[in-house]
Design a protein around this motif. Structure first.
Motif, PDB file in Angstrom:
ATOM      1  N   ILE A  16       0.860  -1.182   0.000  1.00 27.82           N
ATOM      2  CA  ILE A  16       0.000   0.000   0.000  1.00 27.82           C
ATOM      3  C   ILE A  16       0.896   1.231   0.000  1.00 27.82           C
ATOM      4  O   ILE A  16       1.827   1.346   0.795  1.00 27.82           O
ATOM      5  N   TYR A  17       0.617   2.160  -0.919  1.00 28.47           N
ATOM      6  CA  TYR A  17       1.374   3.398  -1.011  1.00 28.47           C
ATOM      7  C   TYR A  17       0.439   4.584  -0.781  1.00 28.47           C
ATOM      8  O   TYR A  17      -0.600   4.691  -1.437  1.00 28.47           O
ATOM      9  N   LEU A  18       0.808   5.463   0.150  1.00 32.82           N
ATOM     10  CA  LEU A  18       0.109   6.731   0.319  1.00 32.82           C
ATOM     11  C   LEU A  18       0.847   7.771  -0.515  1.00 32.82           C
ATOM     12  O   LEU A  18       2.046   7.981  -0.331  1.00 32.82           O
ATOM     13  N   ILE A  19       0.130   8.408  -1.431  1.00 32.83           N
ATOM     14  CA  ILE A  19       0.776   9.278  -2.404  1.00 32.83           C
ATOM     15  C   ILE A  19       0.218  10.697  -2.343  1.00 32.83           C
ATOM     16  O   ILE A  19      -0.991  10.899  -2.451  1.00 32.83           O
ATOM     17  N   LYS A  20       1.115  11.652  -2.191  1.00 38.29           N
ATOM     18  CA  LYS A  20       0.768  13.058  -2.405  1.00 38.29           C
ATOM     19  C   LYS A  20       1.144  13.365  -3.852  1.00 38.29           C
ATOM     20  O   LYS A  20       2.322  13.390  -4.208  1.00 38.29           O
ATOM     21  N   ILE A  79      -4.822   9.962   7.205  1.00 35.10           N
ATOM     22  CA  ILE A  79      -5.222   8.605   6.838  1.00 35.10           C
ATOM     23  C   ILE A  79      -5.442   7.776   8.099  1.00 35.10           C
ATOM     24  O   ILE A  79      -4.680   7.889   9.066  1.00 35.10           O
ATOM     25  N   PRO A  80      -6.485   6.944   8.132  1.00 31.17           N
ATOM     26  CA  PRO A  80      -6.717   6.082   9.303  1.00 31.17           C
ATOM     27  C   PRO A  80      -5.452   5.318   9.693  1.00 31.17           C
ATOM     28  O   PRO A  80      -4.720   4.831   8.817  1.00 31.17           O
ATOM     29  N   TRP A  81      -5.242   5.188  10.996  1.00 32.57           N
ATOM     30  CA  TRP A  81      -3.971   4.673  11.487  1.00 32.57           C
ATOM     31  C   TRP A  81      -3.688   3.258  10.993  1.00 32.57           C
ATOM     32  O   TRP A  81      -2.533   2.937  10.669  1.00 32.57           O
ATOM     33  N   ASP A  82      -4.691   2.391  10.916  1.00 34.68           N
ATOM     34  CA  ASP A  82      -4.437   1.012  10.503  1.00 34.68           C
ATOM     35  C   ASP A  82      -3.900   0.940   9.075  1.00 34.68           C
ATOM     36  O   ASP A  82      -3.116   0.060   8.736  1.00 34.68           O
ATOM     37  N   VAL A  83      -4.297   1.899   8.233  1.00 34.85           N
ATOM     38  CA  VAL A  83      -3.788   1.956   6.861  1.00 34.85           C
ATOM     39  C   VAL A  83      -2.438   2.670   6.843  1.00 34.85           C
ATOM     40  O   VAL A  83      -1.483   2.225   6.201  1.00 34.85           O
ATOM     41  N   HIS A  84      -2.347   3.755   7.578  1.00 34.03           N
ATOM     42  CA  HIS A  84      -1.131   4.568   7.615  1.00 34.03           C
ATOM     43  C   HIS A  84       0.070   3.744   8.082  1.00 34.03           C
ATOM     44  O   HIS A  84       1.166   3.836   7.505  1.00 34.03           O
ATOM     45  N   ALA A  85      -0.120   2.937   9.096  1.00 30.09           N
ATOM     46  CA  ALA A  85       0.992   2.192   9.694  1.00 30.09           C
ATOM     47  C   ALA A  85       1.541   1.104   8.790  1.00 30.09           C
ATOM     48  O   ALA A  85       2.672   0.657   8.968  1.00 30.09           O
ATOM     49  N   ASN A  86       0.756   0.677   7.818  1.00 30.25           N
ATOM     50  CA  ASN A  86       1.174  -0.433   6.961  1.00 30.25           C
ATOM     51  C   ASN A  86       1.396  -0.002   5.518  1.00 30.25           C
ATOM     52  O   ASN A  86       1.188  -0.781   4.589  1.00 30.25           O
ATOM     53  N   SER A  87       1.821   1.244   5.333  1.00 32.56           N
ATOM     54  CA  SER A  87       1.965   1.735   3.966  1.00 32.56           C
ATOM     55  C   SER A  87       3.251   2.526   3.795  1.00 32.56           C
ATOM     56  O   SER A  87       3.850   3.005   4.762  1.00 32.56           O
ATOM     57  N   PHE A  88       3.686   2.651   2.539  1.00 30.57           N
ATOM     58  CA  PHE A  88       4.802   3.506   2.185  1.00 30.57           C
ATOM     59  C   PHE A  88       4.262   4.896   1.844  1.00 30.57           C
ATOM     60  O   PHE A  88       3.158   5.020   1.309  1.00 30.57           O
ATOM     61  N   LYS A  89       5.029   5.942   2.160  1.00 31.85           N
ATOM     62  CA  LYS A  89       4.590   7.314   1.888  1.00 31.85           C
ATOM     63  C   LYS A  89       5.511   7.947   0.844  1.00 31.85           C
ATOM     64  O   LYS A  89       6.740   7.931   1.002  1.00 31.85           O
ATOM     65  N   LEU A  90       4.902   8.478  -0.224  1.00 33.69           N
ATOM     66  CA  LEU A  90       5.676   9.094  -1.294  1.00 33.69           C
ATOM     67  C   LEU A  90       5.007  10.381  -1.753  1.00 33.69           C
ATOM     68  O   LEU A  90       3.789  10.520  -1.689  1.00 33.69           O
ATOM     69  N   THR A  91       5.836  11.296  -2.235  1.00 31.44           N
ATOM     70  CA  THR A  91       5.343  12.480  -2.922  1.00 31.44           C
ATOM     71  C   THR A  91       5.875  12.437  -4.349  1.00 31.44           C
ATOM     72  O   THR A  91       7.075  12.207  -4.557  1.00 31.44           O
ATOM     73  N   ILE A  92       4.985  12.598  -5.320  1.00 28.12           N
ATOM     74  CA  ILE A  92       5.417  12.587  -6.716  1.00 28.12           C
ATOM     75  C   ILE A  92       5.002  13.892  -7.381  1.00 28.12           C
ATOM     76  O   ILE A  92       4.041  14.548  -6.973  1.00 28.12           O
ATOM     77  N   GLY A  93       5.761  14.266  -8.409  1.00 28.00           N
ATOM     78  CA  GLY A  93       5.461  15.499  -9.127  1.00 28.00           C
ATOM     79  C   GLY A  93       6.141  15.517 -10.482  1.00 28.00           C
ATOM     80  O   GLY A  93       6.843  14.568 -10.860  1.00 28.00           O
ATOM     81  N   LEU A  94       5.948  16.591 -11.210  1.00 25.35           N
ATOM     82  CA  LEU A  94       6.529  16.704 -12.549  1.00 25.35           C
ATOM     83  C   LEU A  94       8.048  16.670 -12.525  1.00 25.35           C
ATOM     84  O   LEU A  94       8.682  16.257 -13.501  1.00 25.35           O
TER      85      LEU A  94
END
Length: 509
Positions: A16-20, A79-94
């Motif tokens: 699971i990836y959390l993406i900005k 993001i709900p903690w159960d999802v947040h704790a088990n995911s990678f966090k990335l920011t992508i852009g041009l």
């Protein structure tokens, strides 16, 4: 190398990836197609309740691939903690795609030209400023213009370019454009065998596309336009937050792009200009399902108790806006409009306290179901109705009252040929001319088995589990054999892709 590969490489494992997504790269349909082809799902996070419903229903313990959760106007910690704790966090852009180019300049180029820009920048080894990046972009546009001059366009009519019909691997926006072209071509030439053959061939291709992608496409965001009809209310809500103006939605029941092409041309002669996009009707493309999705802002499985009726539309419309801070007295809904003269019509958008107005004009649907000569009858009666001035007067008055005005439809229509009725008495819970609804899967499947050549089972996670459509294929209808009728309810491209129109004001021209 394709620019999409740069983004794809950021998701190397099943997780699971959390993406900005700072530049809306994941909103690009070409990118979404690449992600889907690689087994990567994308859902957007804005409303926590809706996110939880989608996540629990479709992904938790049911999805073994890579899941991207795209954050809309919020930070990772929301993001709900159960999802947040088990995911990678990335920011992508041009800057990830074009590291050597100036971001502010790249933002100005149409995303369809990103690949040309990507190929050019691979030869660069140093950082370019705004002016140098703009020079590269101008070079791309110049080469495109020259290419268009050299390449002959596939045309049937000088005013309509049909080359999009031949494009391979079409995405949602391509099908929306094709639907608009169909309407425009029909307006220019009411009878053209070559064009109708092209529409039929494209619709066969569209059937495979919509069967595979209807559910998946609902993860597309609706910031620039509502992609599905249930996103219209949310789109308007964001707009009222942005402009602070009163909002009005006119639903022209049963209007396809063929009718809109006639209306659009007529409005131009009256000095009313519009911006036309497309949106997707719900399937089955019938009023109780698709129009209810418009006014509720929900998927059909979220209004299961009222899915067979339109009686709850007022309740749905008011409930949606109440949940976004509006008082009941500020929200109005009317239906059955367009049958009287405009001067005799009682219209609630004129009240000073009205801030949100939704209405249904159902004359096109009436023309369609009463058409004795098919499409020709519908267009003729619509033209007569337009000349009576009802729509012109309504739009002028809404604009004068400083409303932001939108026009849409709940479904399109087609000219279908009867294949005979399926005689089952009360065994089907709904019996339309293009779709029959069953609440028993065994019965639906056995009926399909007897009529495999002319019917298709429609399965979607967006419908209640006991709501099982059996749809007539191609341009068939469950009516008297060989009768030609105007109808709707199926998955034909002209039933599914419908207009979403913004009425322009003088300061927007």
């Amino acid at each position: 190398m394709d620019w999409t590969q740069v983004i794809l490489d950021k998701f190397p494992r099943k997780a699971i990836y959390l993406i900005k997504d700072e530049d809306s790269i994941l909103e690009n349909e070409e990118m979404r197609l690449v992600l889907r082809e690689n087994g990567i799902a994308v859902i957007d996070y804005s409303d926590p309740v809706h996110f939880r419903f989608v996540y629990e229903s479709d992904y938790r313990n049911k999805f073994s691939g890579t899941l991207i959760i795209r954050l809309l106007e919020c930070n990772f910690e929301k993001i709900p903690w159960d999802v947040h704790a088990n995911s990678f966090k990335l920011t992508i852009g041009l800057n990830d795609i074009f590291p050597h180019l100036n971001r502010e300049a790249v933002i100005e180029i149409d995303p369809q030209h990103w690949q040309q820009l990507f190929e050019i920048q691979t030869n660069s080894v140093k950082q370019m400023n705004y002016e140098n990046t703009k020079r590269i972009i101008e070079t791309i546009y110049s080469s495109i213009i020259e290419d268009k001059k050299r390449q002959p366009q596939v045309k049937i009519n000088d005013e309509v370019d049909l080359s999009i019909f031949k494009k391979s691997k079409k995405i949602f926006s391509d099908w929306g454009l094709i639907s608009q072209i169909i309407g425009k071509q029909r307006l220019l030439e009411t009878s053209n065998t070559e064009f109708e053959n092209l529409v039929n061939e494209s619709n066969q291709e569209f059937q495979e596309f919509i069967t595979n992608d209807f559910d998946k496409g609902q993860s597309m965001t609706a910031f620039k336009q509502p992609n599905y009809v249930n996103q219209i209310a949310s789109f308007m809500e964001r707009n009222v937050n942005r402009t602070g103006k009163r909002q009005a939605l006119i639903v022209m029941d049963g209007m396809s792009f063929t009718q809109w092409a006639l209306i659009e041309r007529w409005l131009i002669t009256k000095g009313i200009l519009t911006k036309t996009n497309s949106t997707i009707a719900w399937i089955p493309s019938i009023t109780s399902v698709s129009r209810q999705a418009i006014f509720s802002g929900k998927r059909p499985d979220e209004f299961e108790q009222s899915i067979t009726t339109t009686a709850k539309e007022t309740h749905h419309w008011k409930a949606f806006w109440k949940s976004h801070g509006f008082e009941s007295t500020e929200v109005k809904y009317q239906r059955g409009l367009g049958h009287r003269t405009y001067q005799d019509e009682y219209l609630e958008f004129k009240y000073n306290q009205t801030k949100i107005y939704g209405c249904v004009i159902d004359v096109i649907d009436e023309f369609m179901h009463g058409a004795r000569q098919g499409l020709v009858t519908v267009q003729s009666e619509l033209n007569i109705w337009l000349n009576r001035g009802y729509l012109e007067a309504m739009l002028h008055e809404l604009i004068d009252l400083n409303y932001d005005v939108y026009i849409t439809s709940d479904h399109g229509n087609i000219e279908a040929v009867g294949i005979g009725q399926i005689q089952q008495g009360v065994l089907a819970t709904g019996r339309g001319q293009r779709v029959r609804i069953y609440d028993d899967e065994v019965l639906r499947n056995s009926t399909h088995d007897f009529h495999k050549e002319t019917t298709m089972k429609w399965n979607s996670s967006t419908l209640p589990k006991s709501y099982l459509p059996l749809i007539a294929r191609e341009k068939n209808a469950f009516s008297i054999k060989n009768d030609i009728i105007m109808t709707h309810g199926g998955t034909h491209i002209e039933e599914v892709f419908i207009p979403f129109v913004t009425v322009l004001k003088k300061d927007e021209l």
